[in-house]
Each structure stands twice: as structure tokens, then as C-alpha cells.
Design a protein around this motif. Structure first.
Motif, short mmCIF file in Angstrom:
data_model
loop_
_atom_site.label_atom_id
_atom_site.label_comp_id
_atom_site.label_asym_id
_atom_site.label_seq_id
_atom_site.Cartn_x
_atom_site.Cartn_y
_atom_site.Cartn_z
N TYR A 1 0.80 -1.20 -0.04
CA TYR A 1 0.16 0.11 0.05
C TYR A 1 0.89 1.28 0.00
O TYR A 1 2.06 1.19 0.60
N THR B 1 -2.06 3.95 -3.57
CA THR B 1 -1.66 2.71 -4.76
C THR B 1 -1.77 1.51 -3.84
O THR B 1 -0.97 1.28 -3.13
N VAL C 1 -1.25 -2.66 -4.36
CA VAL C 1 -1.27 -3.76 -4.89
C VAL C 1 -1.92 -5.17 -4.28
O VAL C 1 -1.44 -5.15 -3.04
N LYS D 1 -3.31 -10.63 -9.66
CA LYS D 1 -2.62 -9.65 -9.13
C LYS D 1 -3.36 -8.19 -9.72
O LYS D 1 -3.69 -8.35 -10.93
N LYS E 1 -3.50 -3.78 -9.45
CA LYS E 1 -3.10 -2.70 -8.91
C LYS E 1 -4.01 -1.70 -8.75
O LYS E 1 -4.89 -1.42 -9.89
N VAL F 1 -5.22 2.24 -8.37
CA VAL F 1 -4.87 3.71 -8.16
C VAL F 1 -5.86 4.45 -7.73
O VAL F 1 -6.91 4.53 -8.34
N PHE G 1 4.60 -3.25 -9.43
CA PHE G 1 3.33 -2.23 -9.85
C PHE G 1 3.40 -2.21 -11.59
O PHE G 1 2.71 -1.48 -11.99
N THR H 1 1.73 -4.40 -13.90
CA THR H 1 0.85 -5.40 -14.09
C THR H 1 -0.27 -5.04 -15.10
O THR H 1 -0.46 -4.05 -15.42
N VAL I 1 -5.38 -3.37 -13.89
CA VAL I 1 -5.25 -2.19 -13.29
C VAL I 1 -6.67 -1.60 -12.88
O VAL I 1 -7.71 -1.72 -13.73
#
Lengths: 101, 478
Positions: A65, A73, A75, A92, A94, A96, B431, B433, B436
Motif C-alpha cells: 500500500y 496505490t 497492489v 494480481k 493494482k 490507483v 507495480f 501489471t 489495473v
């Protein structure tokens, strides 16, 4: 001033690429391209706020984090996104996120 | 009824809004309307070409229409094998039964139902655009990625293109081009084609027909396959470099900074050369230059503090160049000790020891360059890297303990210090990936290690496909 956050989406990136092509062929100026992007920011922000109504739940494990300049942000790993209609699993993701207030 | 994917409509509306919004801007600048249209066209094309909205096109056109022409001889067969024609799914399509086929036309129209349809042999398929395909062996027509594609199950299949639409006996209602004809599907079809390579081996003649008529479906497989395989290879190659370096390279290669990447790849390739064989002094000089460049770039980027500093040091070690930087000399001495079995010197990291040992090793290295380089492999590099890491983390206390038996101590230190090493590959790769989510947060809450996310107005992209949400609530444990 709408967030420029959404420029890094499929829609935003394809717009930027298209604008770049037009700039390359000198059909528009970079300044105009910037104006178009600003217009895009407004349009996408308002579209998401008004035209989208669905809800999603998700669960996973947090890998990292980060909170910087009021932007989070994250993950996450092994996440399941659950919508009424469907379930999406990713190993996985991410996230934002800008301040929503 | 399953809900309609809102993304395509939303994207269309955004595109329209933006185009309308900038129309005045374009007019003010004195730019032609055509340019605006071009922009819209380009934009829409790109969005379509991405997998983001697989139904993007579908919503604006009717579903692809297939016309089945069934020879009379099959009529009886069909009667007995109705189930094979339509996969029962409770859809109204099941009305496509032999009863309807009982006419002299022996043809029926149906909308692609979205689930695979098994078509027995001898059937002629005609798409809405008029292209005919005669199926000689049973095939399965499926719809992948929202479009209709023709795949085949049996290995031996022959598709024969029958000629012009005018030959069709029954009238075919022409709709908007069905998905078989849409060029925008190319990327998807390519995948389909690649999955089913046998369709292209069915025979040169047929292939020609097919290629002529169905350029959308059967893109010359060689090219496309090459492109895709090349893309894969390039990725694999880069990963090969990474493996050879064995250390912190993977982190850096994935950086988005274009300045760093090419330099790093050069250094990676040079590292590979080192592994491979002799290295003349010429490239060495260049390598050294690149090393300093890497340092500059990396330090400039201010990324991953110790990682960035560590990396050039490792490369320098592996390249066995005389190190000009004093602060890394000691590490290099240690590293050299590790890899060179013949030298069992006691290393003195501090004091006057390092200069002399450096010279000695340097001279030795010049002479036995090849052997020395040959010794280095990924495993040693890892040791070097961890050694450097431990040194950077600890003070001279650790180094002094190495004086007696560097090799053993270093081995011992690995498990001791490995706990300190949070896997460095995490940060840069982490980061990077494909999945998103871009959104806004209402509230982020944490309790001990339990996090709760209250998000809104988000666009998600998973493996190329796009989704949107107005609100998202999530839980995660850190």
C-alpha cells in the motif's frame, strides 16, 4: 478541474495515441491535443459519476500500500471481484485511487 | 436475462461527448471537420481493437446471421441428429429443428446463439455477407470473444468456398456485416486461427479460396504467428538476460524509464558475453562506461535506493573490471575471493589491505580473464549480490568475520541475512501489471492488518477487458 486519472485507461490511452498520430501528421497542434484531453477528463469523470450505477465487491490479500500526494496505490493478490452477474478472479491487481471528495 | 455489458455504450457516449465538446475547439483553430472525423475514427478503431470491449461492436449491430443450406440427403440425418445441430439451452433457437428443414429449400436462418453449435457434415454455411462455406466434416461453430468464428474439431476438415452469393438459392437477408467479416476482429481471430492451425493445412487450393474470401478469418498464419511468436520471443529473450544476470537486473529492466532500459539491456547482454566467453579489453572499457551510465541513470531516477546502487556494483563485479570507486573496492575484493578458488588470501577490507589486494587481483585478472570470467555464473552472482547486500546493510563487523574463510562465512551469512532481504524484485515488478483499477476513494480504513476499501467511479482493466463500477467495496488482509 477533473482528475486526469482516467487517461491511463483503454479509452484514454487510445485517445492519446490517436491524438499523437494526428500531431505526427501535423493535422493538429499539441496544444489542441491537450485541450482534447482536458475535455476527455471532464467527459469521463461525469460519465462515470452519472451513467454508471453498478456495484462491485472484492476480496483479496494486500501486498503493498502506498499513500502519497493524496493518492492511494495498492497492489492486491489473489483477488476476487464479485458483481451481481459475474465473478472475476485475478492473481494480481493494482489499484490507483484519487481522493473522491 | 443476463445484463448487458454497459461498457461499450458508456465508451461510445464518452467518445461522442468528447468529440462534440471539441468540435468548437477544432473550428476555432480553423481545423477541418475531416480531422475531427479522423480523430473519432482512429479513437473508435483503437478501442475496438483492444479487447476492452468485446461487445463494443456487437451492440451496434445485429448478431451475425448464418444461413444453413442443407442438402436434401442430410434431411434424414438431421432428423435423427437434431440435438447435434443445436445445443439445447432453452433458447428459442431450438426452433431450428428439422421440421423447419423439411422444406425443399432445406435452409434456415438463425442467429448465432452464443454457444457452440455442432454442424454436421455436408452443410453449407453462409454468412450474412454472402460467403459460403461448405462443411465436409462435422464442425463446431463457436463464438469466441463475442464473435462467431469457425473452429474445427476433427483434424481433417475441408472448407470449400462455394463461389458467389448469387448462387444461393434462397434469399438471404443481408444484415450489417456479421462478425465474420468485421476487420476489427482480426486480433481475436488471429488467436483463434493460431489455436486451430489445421484449418490452414487443409489444402493449398482451399486455402487460397479461404484466404481470398476470408481475409478476416484466416490471416496468413505465418506472418501473424511470427509476429506473435516474435513478441513472445523478445520477451523471453529479455527474460533470458535477466536470468543470466541472476540478480537485480530484472528489477531494472521492467522500469518504465526508457533511459534506463536500453542501457541496462546493453549491460545485460554484456554480462551474458562475460558468461559466454572471452571479453576483450575494448568492450570492457565500454562496459565500464555503461556501468557508470547506469549508475547515473539509476541514481537520477531515485528508484529503489539500495537496489539501484547495488546493481552497477554487481555488474562491475561480474565484469571484473578494475573498480575506480573506492567505496565498492572492498566488496569487490570479497567477491573475487568467493569466486576464485585458487586465491585463499585473507582479505583486509579496511586499512591498507584493500589497495594491495586490489592490484594483485587486478593483475591476475587481466591475465586470467577468461578463466575468471568463466567461473562466474548466476549462482555466484547471487552470492555476490547477497554479499554486497549484506555489506551494505551491516558494518565492518560482518566483513571482519570473513577474513578467516570467506567462502564458508559467506555461505553462512546468506541464511543469516536472507531474512533482511525482502525480495527486491517486488517493487519494480510489482507495480507492473496488466490488471489495473483507476478510481476514486471514498474511504480507506485499516484495523491492524485488515484493510477496507470504499471506492467509487472506477474503471477496471483485467487482462485487456474493461469493466466499470460506481461503487466498489473491498476487504484485504496485509
Amino acid at each position: 478541474m477533473a482528475y486526469q486519472l482516467y487517461r491511463n485507461t483503454t479509452l484514454g490511452n487510445s485517445l492519446q495515441e490517436s491524438l499523437d498520430e494526428l500531431i505526427q501528421s501535423q493535422q493538429i497542434t499539441p496544444q489542441l491535443a491537450l485541450q482534447v484531453l482536458l475535455q476527455f477528463d471532464k467527459a469521463i469523470n461525469s460519465a462515470l459519476a452519472q451513467r454508471v450505477r453498478n456495484r462491485v465487491n472484492f476480496r483479496g490479500s494486500l501486498n503493498t500500500y502506498r499513500f502519497c500526494d493524496n493518492v492511494w496505490t495498492f497492489v492486491l493478490n489473489d483477488v476476487e471481484f464479485r458483481e451481481v452477474t459475474e465473478l472475476i478472479k485475478v492473481d494480481k491487481v493494482k489499484i490507483v485511487a484519487c481522493d473522491g471528495k | 436475462m443476463a445484463c448487458v455489458n454497459p461498457v461499450p455504450k458508456l465508451y461510445r457516449s464518452v467518445i461522442d461527448d468528447v468529440i462534440e465538446g471539441v468540435r468548437d475547439l477544432f473550428a476555432e483553430e480553423g481545423i477541418e471537420e475531416q480531422v475531427l472525423k479522423d480523430l473519432k475514427q482512429l479513437w473508435e478503431t483503437k478501442v475496438l481493437q483492444s479487447k476492452a470491449t468485446e461487445d463494443f461492436f456487437r451492440n451496434s449491430i445485429h448478431s451475425p446471421l448464418f444461413t444453413l443450406q442443407l442438402p436434401h440427403s442430410l434431411h434424414q440425418t438431421l432428423q435423427s441428429s437434431t440435438a447435434s445441430l443445436v445445443i439445447p439451452a432453452g433458447r428459442t433457437l431450438s426452433s431450428f429443428t428439422t421440421a423447419e428443414l423439411g422444406t425443399s429449400n432445406s435452409s434456415a436462418n438463425f442467429t448465432f446463439p452464443g454457444y457452440p453449435i455442432h454442424v454436421p457434415a455436408g452443410v453449407t454455411l453462409q454468412t450474412a455477407s454472402g460467403h459460403l462455406y461448405k462443411v465436409n466434416v462435422p464442425i463446431m461453430v463457436t463464438q469466441s470473444s463475442g464473435r462467431a468464428n469457425i473452429l474445427q474439431h476433427p483434424i481433417q476438415q475441408v472448407f470449400q468456398q462455394l463461389g458467389q452469393p448469387s448462387m444461393i438459392q434462397t434469399s438471404v437477408p443481408r444484415l450489417n456485416p456479421c462478425s465474420l467479416q468485421t476487420t476489427t476482429e482480426k486480433s481475436q481471430r488471429i488467436e483463434t486461427v493460431l489455436e486451430q492451425p489445421t484449418i490452414l493445412h487443409s489444402g493449398p487450393v482451399d486455402r487460397k479460396h479461404l484466404e481470398n474470401a476470408t481475409s478476416d478469418i484466416l490471416v496468413p498464419p505465418g506472418n501473424e504467428h511470427k509476429m506473435m511468436s516474435e513478441a513472445l520471443l523478445s520477451q523471453q529473450e529479455s527474460s533470458q538476460y535477466i536470468n543470466l544476470a541472476g540478480v537485480t537486473f530484472p528489477l531494472q529492466v521492467s522500469q518504465t524509464n526508457s533511459n534506463v532500459e536500453p542501457v541496462l539491456s546493453v549491460s545485460a547482454s554484456m554480462t551474458q558475453n562475460l558468461h559466454g566467453g572471452p571479453l576483450s579489453t575494448g568492450p570492457q572499457g565500454a562496459l565500464h562506461q555503461h556501468m557508470t551510465d547506469i549508475q547515473l541513470h539509476v541514481l537520477k531516477n531515485r528508484m529503489y535506493g539500495c537496489d539501484s546502487v547495488k546493481q552497477p556494483r554487481n555488474v562491475e563485479d561480474s565484469s571484473s573490471l578494475p573498480v575506480s570507486e573506492k567505496d565498492s573496492k572492498s566488496q569487490m575484493d570479497l567477491n573475487i575471493q568467493v569466486t576464485d578458488d585458487d586465491i585463499n588470501e585473507i582479505i583486509q577490507i579496511d586499512g591498507t589491505g584493500d589497495t594491495s589486494s586490489n592490484e594483485e587481483i587486478g593483475s591476475t585478472r587481466d591475465g586470467d580473464e577468461n578463466e575468471f570470467l568463466g567461473i562466474i555464473d548466476a549462482g555466484d552472482l547471487k552470492v555476490l549480490e547477497e554479499e554486497a547486500d549484506s555489506i551494505s546493510n551491516e558494518d565492518s563487523t560482518a566483513n571482519s568475520s570473513d577474513n578467516e574463510d570467506p567462502r564458508v562465512d559467506i555461505v553462512e551469512e546468506d541464511p543469516l541475512n536472507s531474512g533482511d532481504d525482502v525480495s527486491e524484485q517486488d517493487v519494480p515488478d510489482l507495480f507492473d501489471t496488466d490488471n489495473v483499477i483507476v478510481c476514486q476513494y471514498d474511504k480507506i480504513h485499516r484495523s491492524k492488518n485488515k484493510w477496507k476499501f470504499y471506492l467509487k467511479d472506477g474503471v477496471m482493466c483485467f487482462g485487456g477487458r474493461d469493466y466499470v463500477f460506481a461503487k466498489a467495496i473491498g476487504d484485504a488482509e496485509w
